[in-house]
Every structure is written in structure tokens, then in C-alpha cells.
Design an enzyme around this catalytic site. Structure first.
Site, mmCIF file in Angstrom:
data_model
loop_
_atom_site.group_PDB
_atom_site.id
_atom_site.type_symbol
_atom_site.label_atom_id
_atom_site.label_comp_id
_atom_site.label_asym_id
_atom_site.label_seq_id
_atom_site.Cartn_x
_atom_site.Cartn_y
_atom_site.Cartn_z
ATOM 1 N N GLY A 86 -2.007 44.531 -16.896
ATOM 2 C CA GLY A 86 -1.770 44.214 -15.490
ATOM 3 C C GLY A 86 -1.001 42.902 -15.347
ATOM 4 O O GLY A 86 -1.262 41.943 -16.086
ATOM 5 N N GLN A 87 -0.112 42.867 -14.375
ATOM 6 C CA GLN A 87 0.648 41.631 -14.106
ATOM 7 C C GLN A 87 -0.255 40.518 -13.569
ATOM 8 O O GLN A 87 0.095 39.345 -13.603
ATOM 9 C CB GLN A 87 1.759 41.914 -13.095
ATOM 10 C CG GLN A 87 2.730 40.743 -12.995
ATOM 11 C CD GLN A 87 3.596 40.786 -11.765
ATOM 12 O OE1 GLN A 87 4.249 41.792 -11.527
ATOM 13 N NE2 GLN A 87 3.595 39.707 -10.989
ATOM 14 N N GLU B 226 -10.384 49.654 -8.946
ATOM 15 C CA GLU B 226 -9.178 50.456 -8.667
ATOM 16 C C GLU B 226 -7.945 49.953 -9.410
ATOM 17 O O GLU B 226 -7.032 50.716 -9.717
ATOM 18 C CB GLU B 226 -8.889 50.459 -7.167
ATOM 19 C CG GLU B 226 -9.853 51.316 -6.381
ATOM 20 C CD GLU B 226 -9.719 51.071 -4.891
ATOM 21 O OE1 GLU B 226 -8.594 51.133 -4.369
ATOM 22 O OE2 GLU B 226 -10.756 50.800 -4.251
ATOM 23 N N GLY B 227 -7.916 48.628 -9.665
ATOM 24 C CA GLY B 227 -6.783 48.064 -10.400
ATOM 25 C C GLY B 227 -6.693 48.680 -11.794
ATOM 26 O O GLY B 227 -5.616 49.075 -12.251
ATOM 27 N N HIS B 228 -7.855 48.784 -12.469
ATOM 28 C CA HIS B 228 -7.859 49.406 -13.800
ATOM 29 C C HIS B 228 -7.468 50.883 -13.702
ATOM 30 O O HIS B 228 -6.750 51.402 -14.558
ATOM 31 C CB HIS B 228 -9.251 49.307 -14.443
ATOM 32 C CG HIS B 228 -9.694 47.905 -14.736
ATOM 33 N ND1 HIS B 228 -10.725 47.296 -14.066
ATOM 34 C CD2 HIS B 228 -9.244 46.999 -15.632
ATOM 35 C CE1 HIS B 228 -10.900 46.081 -14.546
ATOM 36 N NE2 HIS B 228 -10.022 45.866 -15.492
ATOM 37 N N ASP C 179 -2.662 39.117 -14.906
ATOM 38 C CA ASP C 179 -2.781 38.096 -15.954
ATOM 39 C C ASP C 179 -1.384 37.853 -16.522
ATOM 40 O O ASP C 179 -1.066 38.270 -17.641
ATOM 41 C CB ASP C 179 -3.743 38.570 -17.049
ATOM 42 C CG ASP C 179 -5.152 38.732 -16.508
ATOM 43 O OD1 ASP C 179 -5.781 37.726 -16.180
ATOM 44 O OD2 ASP C 179 -5.613 39.892 -16.386
ATOM 45 N N TYR D 139 -16.248 46.609 -16.273
ATOM 46 C CA TYR D 139 -16.519 46.437 -14.852
ATOM 47 C C TYR D 139 -15.286 46.886 -14.064
ATOM 48 O O TYR D 139 -14.687 46.142 -13.288
ATOM 49 C CB TYR D 139 -16.937 45.005 -14.502
ATOM 50 C CG TYR D 139 -17.952 45.014 -13.379
ATOM 51 C CD1 TYR D 139 -19.242 45.488 -13.596
ATOM 52 C CD2 TYR D 139 -17.605 44.618 -12.104
ATOM 53 C CE1 TYR D 139 -20.165 45.557 -12.568
ATOM 54 C CE2 TYR D 139 -18.521 44.689 -11.068
ATOM 55 C CZ TYR D 139 -19.797 45.159 -11.310
ATOM 56 O OH TYR D 139 -20.706 45.235 -10.292
ATOM 57 N N LEU D 140 -14.932 48.135 -14.328
ATOM 58 C CA LEU D 140 -13.651 48.674 -13.869
ATOM 59 C C LEU D 140 -13.592 48.775 -12.348
ATOM 60 O O LEU D 140 -14.607 48.973 -11.680
ATOM 61 C CB LEU D 140 -13.429 50.059 -14.491
ATOM 62 C CG LEU D 140 -13.455 50.118 -16.025
ATOM 63 C CD1 LEU D 140 -13.170 51.545 -16.500
ATOM 64 C CD2 LEU D 140 -12.473 49.141 -16.644
ATOM 65 N N MET E 161 -11.936 44.614 -20.168
ATOM 66 C CA MET E 161 -13.250 44.048 -20.472
ATOM 67 C C MET E 161 -14.305 44.719 -19.584
ATOM 68 O O MET E 161 -15.407 44.192 -19.422
ATOM 69 C CB MET E 161 -13.252 42.536 -20.276
ATOM 70 C CG MET E 161 -12.317 41.834 -21.266
ATOM 71 S SD MET E 161 -12.776 40.138 -21.624
ATOM 72 C CE MET E 161 -12.726 39.435 -20.011
#
Ligand code: PAF
Length: 285
Positions: free
Chosen positions: A149-150, A37-39, A152, A34-35, A32
Site C-alpha cells: 500500500g502507498q 477494506e484497505g487490505h 507506507d 487486523y485486516l 500484519m
């Protein structure tokens, strides 16, 4: 080569058909925006297994209830393109709301049983919106696999259930949660937190670690594990707990006692000021 932006579903489908004809393996990272480092870590994971990585940025209205943060959800498309490109994605799929939900749109996917508990209690329409948009994104992007991603956790179970139940020919890859040094899970919503709230939010990870330690020390009583979660969270008075529960990692069942061989997921949702935070940890045998 700079990232190619596509806003039309039809154009995205045509491009994917061409890539598939050329024998290219397409990896997909739905977001969604607003990226952070996780993305970027999801894109890296995709890049290791794909010839082409498509990332989508779409703030999906159907997964927000009217009282939630859809309109104020953080958005910065330019920055998203630059982060996605640096991470290695080749295609940015960024449809408008009208493109995804044109006039007359009225079909929704009913999410499976995994949607009922935890998040489902506090956000009863959420997973139906997620399942619907993910199915639509899959139909537009036609990927061979998709990376989630885990962070969620329940979402990953709901999407896996949909893929299995509806015979979707797509593999799911679940990527580990990317965390700040404090243990706070990276999330686009962290931007809502003040710096002092950010420090306080580190208690979520501590609660998860305390419960995992308790299980590692032999505790299999679910209520006792839940107590560790809530008692740790209650050490920060500003935290309001929505749920803090241990459940079977595959089924989300909540037995009185876990079996020795059970993998357990610890699931948290809290409010800190105006921000809602979720996190989880999977304890494996
Ligand atoms: O996890 C998210 O960011 C969203 O729920 C998703 C999967 C992109 C669907 O809108």
C-alpha cells in the site's frame, strides 16, 4: 473453496513450487493482520493479475522498537481469514514467531539509504526489520509480484531498493491508499482512536490536500510547502507533529526549491493521544 492456511515456511515453499510448475502466477499481499477494506483492496488488485493470491499475516517483532506497540498490536486471526477469503485470496500464510525467527536466528538486512530520513529518524531500527521480514516472506512465498500500500510510502521505497539491490526477481505493485469518507487513511492502528480522535485525525488529509493545492498554484519553495502542512496540522491542538515534510517523490531529496517537473511526496507522522499516525500524498506534474 475456503482459504487454505499454511503456517510452515517449508510447506509454503513446496506449495509455491508446485503452483509455479503448473504455470500459475502467484501474487502476494504481506500484512500484519487486523485486516480492513484497505487490505481487501490490495487483494483485489493482486487477483486482477494473479492466478493465486497468497496473503500473509505476521506481526513482525523485528520492526518494532522495545517501546512500541508490538504486544498490543491488534490481532484477530479468525476475522482476518474471513476478510481475506471474501476479498478473494486463496492462501493464508500465517507463520508463528518461532517459525520465522527460530532459536539462533541472527541475520538482518541493512535497509538502503531511503530508510535514513523521516520514519528512520523516529524509528531507527524499523526499516531493517521490515526489509528482513519482507525478504524472508518473499523466500517463503516465492511470488511473481507483491502488492504494497502507498500508505507506507517510505516502506515502498525501501522495499523497492532492496528488491533492486539484491536482484530479487519480484515485481512490486503499489496500491493507492484506501480512505474513509473523512479522508482518514485506513490503518489497523485506527482501532486505537476514540471517535472524537478519529474526527480530529481527518486533519492529516486536509493538510496534505492544502499542500498539494499550494504546489498546484505554483509554489515550489520547500519550506513554504512544509509550512502549509504544519500550519494546517496545528489547527488541531491535540496533534503532535513528528514530521511534516515535502520531499522528492523518487529520492526523498529535500531541495530548497523543487524543479517544475519534480513529483513531490508530502509525508506526515503525528501523534494523537497514544496513537501514532502516518500518511502521505504524491503530487504529480
Ligand atoms: O506494511 C506492513 O504491514 C508491514 O510492514 C509488512 C510489509 C507486512 C512487513 O511486516
Amino acid at each position: 473453496m475456503s482459504i487454505q492456511t499454511i503456517t510452515s515456511v517449508r510447506e509454503m515453499q513446496k506449495l509455491s513450487d508446485n503452483l509455479r510448475k503448473q504455470g500459475k502466477r502467484i501474487g502476494f499481499v504481506p500484512t500484519m493482520g487486523y485486516l480492513h477494506e484497505g487490505h481487501a483492496s490490495l487483494v483485489h488488485l493482486s487477483q486482477q493479475r494473479a492466478d493465486i493470491t497468497v496473503i500473509s499475516v505476521f506481526v513482525n517483532p523485528t520492526q518494532f522498537a522495545p517501546n512500541e506497540d508490538f504486544t498490543k498490536y491488534p490481532r484477530d486471526f479468525e476475522r482476518d481469514c474471513s476478510i481475506a477469503e471474501k476479498a478473494g485470496a486463496q492462501i493464508m500464510f500465517a507463520p508463528t514467531t518461532d517459525e520465522m525467527y527460530p532459536h539462533g536466528y541472527s541475520s538482518m538486512i541493512k535497509a538502503g539509504n531511503e530508510a535514513a530520513k523521516f520514519e528512520g529518524v523516529f524509528r531507527p531500527t524499523h526499516f531493517s526489520g521490515v526489509a528482513t521480514v519482507v525478504a524472508k516472506l518473499f523466500n517463503a512465498v516465492k511470488p511473481h509480484f507483491a502488492v504494497f500500500g502507498q500508505k507506507d510510502y517510505q516502506q515502498t521505497l525501501v522495499v523497492q531498493r532492496m528488491v533492486t539491490d539484491l536482484n530479487m526477481d519480484i515485481d512490486l505493485i503499489i496500491a493507492p491508499t484506501d480512505r474513509e469518507v473523512s479522508g482518514l487513511a485506513r490503518s489497523s492502528r485506527n482501532v486505537y482512536l476514540s471517535s472524537s480522535e478519529k474526527e480530529k485525525a481527518a486533519i492529516l488529509y486536509r493538510a496534505l490536500m492544502n499542500a498539494a493545492d499550494k504546489r498546484s498554484n505554483g509554489e515550489r519553495n520547500r519550506e513554504k510547502l512544509n509550512e502549509v502542512l504544519t500550519q494546517t496540522l496545528y489547527t488541531v491542538p491535540e496533534i503532535n507533529v513528528e514530521y511534516a515534510q515535502a520531499a522528492h517523490a523518487d529520492t526523498l531529496d529535500e531541495p530548497d526549491y523543487f524543479e517544475e517537473q519534480d513529483n513531490i511526496v508530502f509525508l506526515l507522522a503525528v501523534r494523537l493521544g497514544n496513537t501514532r499516525l502516518i500518511d502521505n500524498y504524491v503530487w504529480k506534474t
